[in-house]
Motif scaffolding. Structure first.
Motif, PDB file in Angstrom:
ATOM      1  N   GLU A   2       1.245  -1.472   0.316  1.00 56.17           N
ATOM      2  CA  GLU A   2      -0.295   0.309   0.397  1.00 56.17           C
ATOM      3  C   GLU A   2       0.735   1.231  -0.253  1.00 56.17           C
ATOM      4  N   LEU A   3       2.023   1.101   1.231  1.00 58.67           N
ATOM      5  CA  LEU A   3       2.759   2.655   0.524  1.00 58.67           C
ATOM      6  C   LEU A   3       3.691   2.367  -0.649  1.00 58.67           C
ATOM      7  N   LYS A  30       2.480   1.468  -3.346  1.00 60.85           N
ATOM      8  CA  LYS A  30       1.700   1.997  -3.982  1.00 60.85           C
ATOM      9  C   LYS A  30       1.699   3.444  -4.867  1.00 60.85           C
ATOM     10  N   LYS A  31       0.792   3.527  -3.137  1.00 58.88           N
ATOM     11  CA  LYS A  31       0.827   5.185  -3.371  1.00 58.88           C
ATOM     12  C   LYS A  31       1.832   5.631  -3.510  1.00 58.88           C
ATOM     13  N   TYR A  32       3.863   5.470  -3.272  1.00 57.64           N
ATOM     14  CA  TYR A  32       4.167   6.616  -3.270  1.00 57.64           C
ATOM     15  C   TYR A  32       5.133   6.437  -4.394  1.00 57.64           C
ATOM     16  N   THR A  75       5.503   8.928  -7.614  1.00 63.16           N
ATOM     17  CA  THR A  75       4.838  10.463  -7.672  1.00 63.16           C
ATOM     18  C   THR A  75       5.782  11.819  -7.190  1.00 63.16           C
ATOM     19  N   TYR A 105      10.645   4.281   5.830  1.00 63.79           N
ATOM     20  CA  TYR A 105       9.003   4.918   6.119  1.00 63.79           C
ATOM     21  C   TYR A 105       9.135   5.401   7.644  1.00 63.79           C
ATOM     22  N   ASP A 159       6.608  10.360   7.419  1.00 68.74           N
ATOM     23  CA  ASP A 159       5.257  11.433   7.425  1.00 68.74           C
ATOM     24  C   ASP A 159       5.587  12.499   8.818  1.00 68.74           C
TER      25      ASP A 159
END
Lengths: 250, 482
Positions: B165-166, B168-170, B173, B197, B230
């Motif tokens: 999920e991490l 794929k999200k970033y 980008t 992360y 984060d």
């Protein structure tokens, strides 16, 4: 201490020193005077081992040892110090870092370990007090943005730190006002001892009021043409150099 | 009396051979040369990646096929034949190890030669390492301590499986697949790299450290790094590289993406010492890297790099200052010697209000090398009160090298304040003689002068890295001793 025999040196095939003879004993102060272009600064550079000068004849002995084949840093390790007429800037290298490196490189050459930090600190404190140097000054980049007086004081500070056997002061008085001159001269006087020697190269008598020489030599056309006691300097101040030139040519 | 002239200096610089030149014979599994869709699929399969990753790679490959290699940089080289490269090579000794005892002793010996043995590194307080040799991560330490804080630090291959999920999200980008030729290539074939992360509000308690190596003849290395800080978190990340001596050129095209969310800070430091080629300009690594960070509100990203290696360097670690009050910094030392060519610098893209950037670049050129600074400071029309300060200093050694500065400024908002300073200087014989006269030999004198010149940047490096970097500067520029 220092013995120079019949020294001939040139730069780019141009002869500058044409047979210098000079002997400096421990505890002595010698002044070398002379008109512009007589070879004063060349003599200082040749003794220090600057590579662009070719020694064609003669020899330089330091404590009886011929130093002709030694590189400048090796001569420095043996105790020769040159206070530069125009000290160079080294941006980003503090006075402290520079002198620390110089001291430790000299120790390394003698097979010693680095000077312990606390000992170094003590020495710096002691010598900077002796020469009335502000501690803030020591953290500045070497000679960068220094005034003429600061540059020369920094040279004498390094001399104090390195404790050379033979110190050559090349036009240390140039660019100094009278207060700076006094501080620098006092520093040199405090560092003088019966075991070391000083050669003062100067154009003017002024500095010699503060650093009193045992001998005065007049350099002209690459030769020492006249030597005498300190009074010779006063005579030069009054009469200029022309009478010497005439005497030589006569 | 020994003479020291410009010629001697040049001569001395020429004679320094690459210290870390050796090749470790570790059994590897290597793909056949060439690049096509099947190879891309095979890489993905080999790494047991999920379908979305395979698709992402294939899409990148399609984009790459349509692109041409850029030629605007001030570097000249024989373009690599991308069909003559093997795109996957992994040490055979799998699976992963729990302790050093299980690691291939040859590999450990390699680290010993580099002076970065894991043992030694482990003892260094607070340094955790994710060691990358030939694209596959073989050892990870200090993982537990990090896990307690919720910090994820692992190879990107693992992250794709464990934290899809991490990733794929970033991923992509900050550096999109189509960003540039090498970034597209990397996106298609990246072999491994690091993933990090830092959760909200966490201050990473140690410097995260990765060593990259290129270790297999003829295998290009395509590292992919993704660091996500984060909100309100902090991390300092170190990346150090050396490579064995090789005759054929090796291609390296890495992509590093940093994401600093609101109030987060990332410090990313690099020491790059890949094989620069020999004194005649033969061999050496081609280093075509895309590094970029994105700053959200009040976030800060600092790039610090010491670049001494590689035959050709093409690298512009950049910051996109998207959030208001965000800060971007770039501190760089680039050393080129012999026939090395470096075209490096940064881009600072000011999008948010009150964004601030600082650029300090120190270029040192020796031999016949060419060293270029290329930088872009861009202020968008909506970015109020953007500020930039740039300083580019060049130091030349000898008469055959070149130093170039290409600063680009595009300010579309009148409130922007942009300052640029540049200097060029040369190590003079007078400086050397002055040092000699104080008992400092020429080699040490050059080191002293170069370190002084580079000080503002060296000071930005974490302590243990700064020492290594100083050593590297000396190795890169000095004549061999004795």
């Amino acid at each position: 201490m220092l013995k120079i025999n019949n020294l001939h040196a040139s730069v780019e095939d141009k002869a500058i020193l044409r047979g210098i003879n000079l002997e400096v004993k421990p505890g002595e102060v010698h002044a070398i005077m002379g008109p512009n272009g007589s070879g004063k600064s060349t003599l200082a550079s040749v003794i220090a081992g600057k590579e662009e000068y070719d020694v064609e004849e003669g020899e330089i002995l330091l404590e009886g040892e011929n130093i002709d084949d030694l590189a400048a840093e090796e001569r420095a390790h043996k105790g020769i110090f040159l206070s530069f007429q125009y000290p160079v800037e080294i941006p980003g290298v503090s006075v402290t870092n520079f002198i620390k490196t110089a001291i430790n490189e000299t120790r390394k050459a003698k097979g010693l370990d680095d000077m312990p930090a606390n000992e170094m600190l003590k020495l710096i404190r002691e010598k900077s007090e002796l020469l009335e140097i502000d501690r803030k000054f020591l953290s500045r980049s070497l000679n960068e943005g220094f005034s003429g007086g600061e540059k020369k004081r920094n040279e004498i500070f390094q001399m104090a730190m390195l404790e050379p056997k033979l110190a050559i002061l090349d036009e240390t008085d140039s660019g100094l006002d009278i207060d700076a001159l006094r501080i620098v001269a006092n520093g040199v006087n405090k560092l003088k001892s019966k075991d070391n020697a000083v050669i003062v190269i100067t154009h003017y008598q002024r500095l010699l009021d503060y650093i009193v020489p045992d001998f005065v030599h007049v350099l002209h056309n690459g030769r020492i043409v006249k030597s005498g006691p300190k009074e010779l300097a006063h005579e030069l101040e009054e009469k200029g150099y022309d009478w010497i030139k005439e005497e030589v040519n006569a | 009396m020994s003479k020291y002239t410009e010629d001697d200096l040049r001569e001395e610089l020429k004679t320094k051979e690459y210290e870390y030149g050796f090749y470790t014979d570790i059994q590897s599994e290597t793909f056949p040369v060439g690049l096509n869709e099947d190879i891309v699929r095979a890489i993905s399969k080999k790494k047991e990646e999920p379908e979305w990753m395979t698709e992402w790679r294939l899409e990148s490959f399609k984009i790459w096929k349509e692109m041409v290699e850029p030629e605007w940089a001030n570097v000249h080289y024989q373009k690599p034949d991308f069909q003559a490269i093997s795109y996957y090579s992994a040490p055979n000794s799998k699976p992963k190890y729990d302790s050093l005892d299980e690691v291939d002793p040859e590999l450990l010996a390699t680290f010993d030669k580099l002076g970065i043995s894991l043992d030694e590194q482990k003892k260094l307080a607070g340094v955790a390492m994710d060691v990358v040799v030939d694209s596959v991560s073989v050892a990870t330490t200090f993982k537990k301590t990090l896990a307690e804080k919720g910090i994820i630090f692992m190879s990107i291959s693992e992250a794709i499986k464990e934290h899809p999920e991490l990733v794929k999200k970033y991923i992509g980008t900050v550096v999109p697949q189509k960003d540039n030729f090498y970034a597209a290539l990397n996106s298609a074939v990246f072999s491994d790299g690091s993933f990090c992360y830092i959760p909200k509000g966490v201050r990473c308690p140690m410097e995260l450290s990765t060593y990259f190596r290129i270790n297999q003849a003829g295998t290009g290395q395509f590292e992919r790094t993704l660091v996500i800080a984060d909100e309100g978190s902090y991390v300092s990340y170190l990346e150090g590289c050396t490579a064995p001596m090789r005759d054929e050129n090796q291609l390296h095209a890495a992509v590093v993406e940093l994401i600093a969310l609101d109030d987060a800070e990332i410090k990313y430091s690099t020491v790059q010492n890949w094989y620069p080629g020999n004194a005649e300009g033969k061999g050496g690594v081609y280093n075509f890297v895309t590094k970029r960070g994105l700053c959200e509100k009040n976030a800060k990203i600092s790039w610090t790099q010491v670049e001494t290696g590689s035959a050709v360097t093409w690298k512009y670690p950049s910051c996109v200052l998207k959030g208001d009050n965000s800060v971007g910094e770039f501190y760089s030392i680039a050393v080129t010697n012999n026939y090395q060519q470096a075209d490096t610098g940064t881009k600072m893209i000011h999008l948010g209000n009150n964004t601030k950037s600082t650029i300090i670049s120190k270029g040192i050129s020796a031999g016949k090398s060419q060293n270029s600074y290329r930088g872009l400071v861009q202020v968008s029309s909506r970015a109020e009160n953007a500020r930039n300060f740039s300083q580019c200093d060049s130091l030349l050694m000898g008469n055959e090298c070149g130093a170039h500065t290409f600063p680009y400024i595009e300010a579309k908002n009148k409130s922007a304040k942009i300052e640029h300073e540049a200097t060029t200087s040369k190590i003079g014989e007078d400086q050397i003689f002055y040092c000699n006269q104080r008992g400092i030999d020429t080699e040490k004198a050059i080191a002293l002068i170069v370190n002084g010149f580079s000080k503002e940047v060296l000071n930005k490096l974490p302590m243990e890295f700064a020492v290594e970097a100083q050593k590297l500067l000396e190795i890169s520029l000095e004549g061999s001793v004795g």
